[in-house]
Design a protein around this motif. Structure first.
Motif, PDB file in Angstrom:
ATOM      1  N   LEU A 194      -5.453 -15.169 -11.430  1.00 39.40           N
ATOM      2  CA  LEU A 194      -5.966 -15.901 -10.272  1.00 39.40           C
ATOM      3  C   LEU A 194      -6.375 -14.941  -9.151  1.00 39.40           C
ATOM      4  CD1 LEU A 194      -3.462 -18.912 -10.152  1.00 39.40           C
ATOM      5  CD2 LEU A 194      -5.820 -18.898 -11.009  1.00 39.40           C
ATOM      6  N   THR A 195      -5.617 -13.862  -9.003  1.00 38.73           N
ATOM      7  CA  THR A 195      -5.968 -12.849  -7.997  1.00 38.73           C
ATOM      8  C   THR A 195      -7.318 -12.228  -8.322  1.00 38.73           C
ATOM      9  OG1 THR A 195      -3.635 -12.337  -7.578  1.00 38.73           O
ATOM     10  CG2 THR A 195      -5.261 -10.679  -6.923  1.00 38.73           C
ATOM     11  N   GLY A 196      -7.538 -11.917  -9.596  1.00 41.07           N
ATOM     12  CA  GLY A 196      -8.810 -11.331 -10.009  1.00 41.07           C
ATOM     13  C   GLY A 196      -9.976 -12.269  -9.790  1.00 41.07           C
ATOM     14  N   ILE A 197      -9.804 -13.543 -10.121  1.00 42.56           N
ATOM     15  CA  ILE A 197     -10.871 -14.531  -9.926  1.00 42.56           C
ATOM     16  C   ILE A 197     -11.170 -14.707  -8.440  1.00 42.56           C
ATOM     17  CG2 ILE A 197     -11.458 -16.973 -10.197  1.00 42.56           C
ATOM     18  CD1 ILE A 197      -9.825 -16.927 -12.811  1.00 42.56           C
ATOM     19  N   PHE A 198     -10.112 -14.746  -7.629  1.00 41.69           N
ATOM     20  CA  PHE A 198     -10.297 -14.880  -6.178  1.00 41.69           C
ATOM     21  C   PHE A 198     -11.035 -13.675  -5.606  1.00 41.69           C
ATOM     22  CE2 PHE A 198      -8.681 -14.167  -1.832  1.00 41.69           C
ATOM     23  CZ  PHE A 198      -9.052 -15.372  -1.241  1.00 41.69           C
ATOM     24  N   VAL A 203     -13.627 -13.039  -2.299  1.00 42.51           N
ATOM     25  CA  VAL A 203     -13.546 -11.867  -1.433  1.00 42.51           C
ATOM     26  C   VAL A 203     -14.851 -11.061  -1.456  1.00 42.51           C
ATOM     27  CG1 VAL A 203     -12.338  -9.699  -0.973  1.00 42.51           C
ATOM     28  CG2 VAL A 203     -11.046 -11.731  -1.697  1.00 42.51           C
ATOM     29  N   LEU A 204     -15.359 -10.746  -2.658  1.00 46.67           N
ATOM     30  CA  LEU A 204     -16.563  -9.910  -2.748  1.00 46.67           C
ATOM     31  C   LEU A 204     -17.793 -10.574  -2.119  1.00 46.67           C
ATOM     32  CD1 LEU A 204     -18.052  -7.396  -3.605  1.00 46.67           C
ATOM     33  CD2 LEU A 204     -18.269  -8.343  -5.906  1.00 46.67           C
ATOM     34  N   PRO A 205     -18.105 -11.846  -2.418  1.00 46.52           N
ATOM     35  CA  PRO A 205     -19.259 -12.466  -1.750  1.00 46.52           C
ATOM     36  C   PRO A 205     -19.103 -12.529  -0.228  1.00 46.52           C
ATOM     37  CG  PRO A 205     -18.669 -13.722  -3.696  1.00 46.52           C
ATOM     38  CD  PRO A 205     -17.571 -12.721  -3.486  1.00 46.52           C
ATOM     39  N   THR A 206     -17.875 -12.769   0.246  1.00 48.69           N
ATOM     40  CA  THR A 206     -17.656 -12.829   1.693  1.00 48.69           C
ATOM     41  C   THR A 206     -17.915 -11.478   2.347  1.00 48.69           C
ATOM     42  OG1 THR A 206     -15.963 -14.553   1.391  1.00 48.69           O
ATOM     43  CG2 THR A 206     -15.977 -13.396   3.498  1.00 48.69           C
ATOM     44  N   ALA A 225     -12.397  -3.762  -2.338  1.00 47.27           N
ATOM     45  CA  ALA A 225     -11.966  -5.151  -2.162  1.00 47.27           C
ATOM     46  C   ALA A 225     -11.012  -5.573  -3.280  1.00 47.27           C
ATOM     47  CB  ALA A 225     -13.182  -6.075  -2.124  1.00 47.27           C
ATOM     48  N   GLY A 226     -11.342  -5.178  -4.507  1.00 44.59           N
ATOM     49  CA  GLY A 226     -10.471  -5.523  -5.628  1.00 44.59           C
ATOM     50  C   GLY A 226      -9.106  -4.883  -5.502  1.00 44.59           C
ATOM     51  N   TYR A 227      -9.096  -3.617  -5.135  1.00 46.48           N
ATOM     52  CA  TYR A 227      -7.820  -2.912  -4.994  1.00 46.48           C
ATOM     53  C   TYR A 227      -6.993  -3.500  -3.843  1.00 46.48           C
ATOM     54  CZ  TYR A 227      -4.481   0.926  -4.704  1.00 46.48           C
ATOM     55  OH  TYR A 227      -3.327   1.668  -4.697  1.00 46.48           O
ATOM     56  N   ALA A 228      -7.647  -3.773  -2.711  1.00 43.74           N
ATOM     57  CA  ALA A 228      -6.932  -4.305  -1.545  1.00 43.74           C
ATOM     58  C   ALA A 228      -6.392  -5.701  -1.817  1.00 43.74           C
ATOM     59  CB  ALA A 228      -7.872  -4.334  -0.330  1.00 43.74           C
ATOM     60  N   THR A 229      -7.195  -6.542  -2.464  1.00 40.70           N
ATOM     61  CA  THR A 229      -6.748  -7.907  -2.774  1.00 40.70           C
ATOM     62  C   THR A 229      -5.544  -7.887  -3.702  1.00 40.70           C
ATOM     63  OG1 THR A 229      -9.030  -8.713  -2.558  1.00 40.70           O
ATOM     64  CG2 THR A 229      -7.464 -10.143  -3.698  1.00 40.70           C
ATOM     65  N   ALA A 230      -5.609  -7.047  -4.738  1.00 40.39           N
ATOM     66  CA  ALA A 230      -4.487  -6.945  -5.676  1.00 40.39           C
ATOM     67  C   ALA A 230      -3.244  -6.393  -4.993  1.00 40.39           C
ATOM     68  CB  ALA A 230      -4.884  -6.060  -6.856  1.00 40.39           C
ATOM     69  N   SER A 231      -3.425  -5.459  -4.055  1.00 38.30           N
ATOM     70  CA  SER A 231      -2.283  -4.883  -3.331  1.00 38.30           C
ATOM     71  C   SER A 231      -1.637  -5.917  -2.420  1.00 38.30           C
ATOM     72  CB  SER A 231      -2.742  -3.677  -2.504  1.00 38.30           C
ATOM     73  OG  SER A 231      -3.263  -2.659  -3.338  1.00 38.30           O
ATOM     74  N   VAL A 232      -2.472  -6.673  -1.700  1.00 37.15           N
ATOM     75  CA  VAL A 232      -1.950  -7.708  -0.794  1.00 37.15           C
ATOM     76  C   VAL A 232      -1.165  -8.756  -1.578  1.00 37.15           C
ATOM     77  CG1 VAL A 232      -2.629  -9.621   0.714  1.00 37.15           C
ATOM     78  CG2 VAL A 232      -3.698  -7.385   0.984  1.00 37.15           C
ATOM     79  N   MET A 233      -1.629  -9.055  -2.795  1.00 36.15           N
ATOM     80  CA  MET A 233      -0.957 -10.064  -3.622  1.00 36.15           C
ATOM     81  C   MET A 233       0.261  -9.502  -4.347  1.00 36.15           C
ATOM     82  SD  MET A 233      -2.488 -12.807  -2.977  1.00 36.15           S
ATOM     83  CE  MET A 233      -1.718 -13.828  -4.224  1.00 36.15           C
ATOM     84  N   GLY A 234       0.568  -8.229  -4.150  1.00 40.48           N
ATOM     85  CA  GLY A 234       1.776  -7.644  -4.710  1.00 40.48           C
ATOM     86  C   GLY A 234       1.723  -7.386  -6.209  1.00 40.48           C
ATOM     87  N   LEU A 235       0.525  -7.178  -6.766  1.00 41.97           N
ATOM     88  CA  LEU A 235       0.434  -6.895  -8.200  1.00 41.97           C
ATOM     89  C   LEU A 235       0.899  -5.476  -8.493  1.00 41.97           C
ATOM     90  CD1 LEU A 235      -2.997  -8.475  -9.253  1.00 41.97           C
ATOM     91  CD2 LEU A 235      -0.749  -9.562  -9.005  1.00 41.97           C
ATOM     92  N   SER A 236       1.317  -5.259  -9.717  1.00 38.99           N
ATOM     93  CA  SER A 236       1.753  -3.927 -10.137  1.00 38.99           C
ATOM     94  C   SER A 236       0.544  -2.988 -10.195  1.00 38.99           C
ATOM     95  CB  SER A 236       2.404  -4.000 -11.519  1.00 38.99           C
ATOM     96  OG  SER A 236       1.418  -4.313 -12.504  1.00 38.99           O
ATOM     97  N   PRO A 237       0.756  -1.676 -10.105  1.00 40.66           N
ATOM     98  CA  PRO A 237      -0.371  -0.739 -10.242  1.00 40.66           C
ATOM     99  C   PRO A 237      -1.141  -0.938 -11.546  1.00 40.66           C
ATOM    100  CG  PRO A 237       1.550   0.401  -9.384  1.00 40.66           C
ATOM    101  CD  PRO A 237       2.009  -0.988  -9.750  1.00 40.66           C
TER     102      PRO A 237
END
Length: 265
Positions: free
Chosen positions: A15-19, A24-27, A192-204
């Motif tokens: 879901l984080t990836g789809i978001f 995030v990217l279009p915005t 944007a992808g890296y920041a979104t995944a980091s904010v969502m607390g995903l593993s490296p």
């Protein structure tokens, strides 16, 4: 199918990836256009590329980068299906918010239903048939995989060559500006992808997959839509063609850089 089932049971990374891909990217692309104010056709090209789902090369690059390749494959699959609705929506929504691109959309007959059908035929149908063939005839799938990879790459190269040849005068005149914007846009997508995944607390491990999936766009689909619905409009076609070349270079270079250090799962 097992990859899908696993991610449905634990859907947060997916879901984080789809978001990241479709929101995030279009915005961020829209705000980038507001700040830089490029030529309208170039601006709409950037919006269209940002509205496309992830490209299949992202799966290979994620594997090379030491990220979660299964997550990458599933994100590509889910965003491919989601693109039937979300790609035409994002093009129409973000394109209509910026005056110069809104004028292009108003002058162009773009039927959202036709765009949805085109995306479905070009992406969702092959995906469904590929998964079905892999289930029913895995030995045939194994034999076809490599030849079809070369075929798909050849088709994409032909699309890029066609786009540049049809808009060569525009390309020569604005190649510098387009190159800078595409490099900036691609860096924005990866960040944007890296920041979104980091904010969502995903593993490296998962973070690398989301970062690369967001930064690798299906510019081949973008070129198809540009020629089908925008008459191969110069700025749009050159942006999508340049994106198709550059995101492979930047993605492979990034994979070589981050792949040296193993990601924690």
């Amino acid at each position: 199918p097992e990859d899908f089932k696993r991610l449905i049971r634990s859907p947060k990374p997916l879901l984080t990836g789809i978001f990241s891909q479709f929101v995030v990217l279009p915005t961020l692309t829209f705000f980038m256009i507001l700040i830089i104010a490029p030529r309208p056709s170039i601006a709409l090209g950037l919006i269209l590329v940002a509205a496309c789902p992830g490209g299949n090369i992202s799966n290979f690059i994620t594997h090379r980068a030491g990220g979660n390749a299964a997550l990458s494959v599933s994100m590509t699959a889910f965003t491919t299906v989601g693109a039937i609705l979300l790609t035409p929506f994002n093009i129409a929504f973000w394109g209509s918010l910026y005056g110069p691109t809104r004028e292009i959309l108003q002058r162009t007959t773009v039927d959202p239903v036709s765009v949805m059908i085109t995306v479905g035929i070009m992406l969702a149908l092959p995906l469904f048939l590929g998964v079905l063939l892999n289930i029913k005839r895995p030995e045939l799938t194994a034999r076809l995989r490599t030849p079809l990879q070369y075929l798909s790459m050849g088709i994409f190269v032909a699309f890029v060559a066609l786009a540049l040849a049809a808009n060569w005068t525009f390309f020569v005149q604005f190649v510098g500006a387009v190159a800078v914007l595409v490099l900036l846009h691609n860096a924005l997508a990866l960040g944007a992808g890296y920041a979104t995944a980091s904010v969502m607390g995903l593993s490296p491990f998962d973070r690398r997959a989301v970062m690369i999936e967001t930064g690798i766009q299906n510019s081949g689909l973008g070129l198809i839509l540009i020629f089908a619905f925008f008459s191969g409009l110069g700025g749009m076609a050159v942006v999508a063609a340049f994106w198709g070349v550059w995101h492979a270079i930047s993605g492979i270079a990034l994979a070589g850089l981050v792949g040296r250090k193993e990601a924690l799962r």
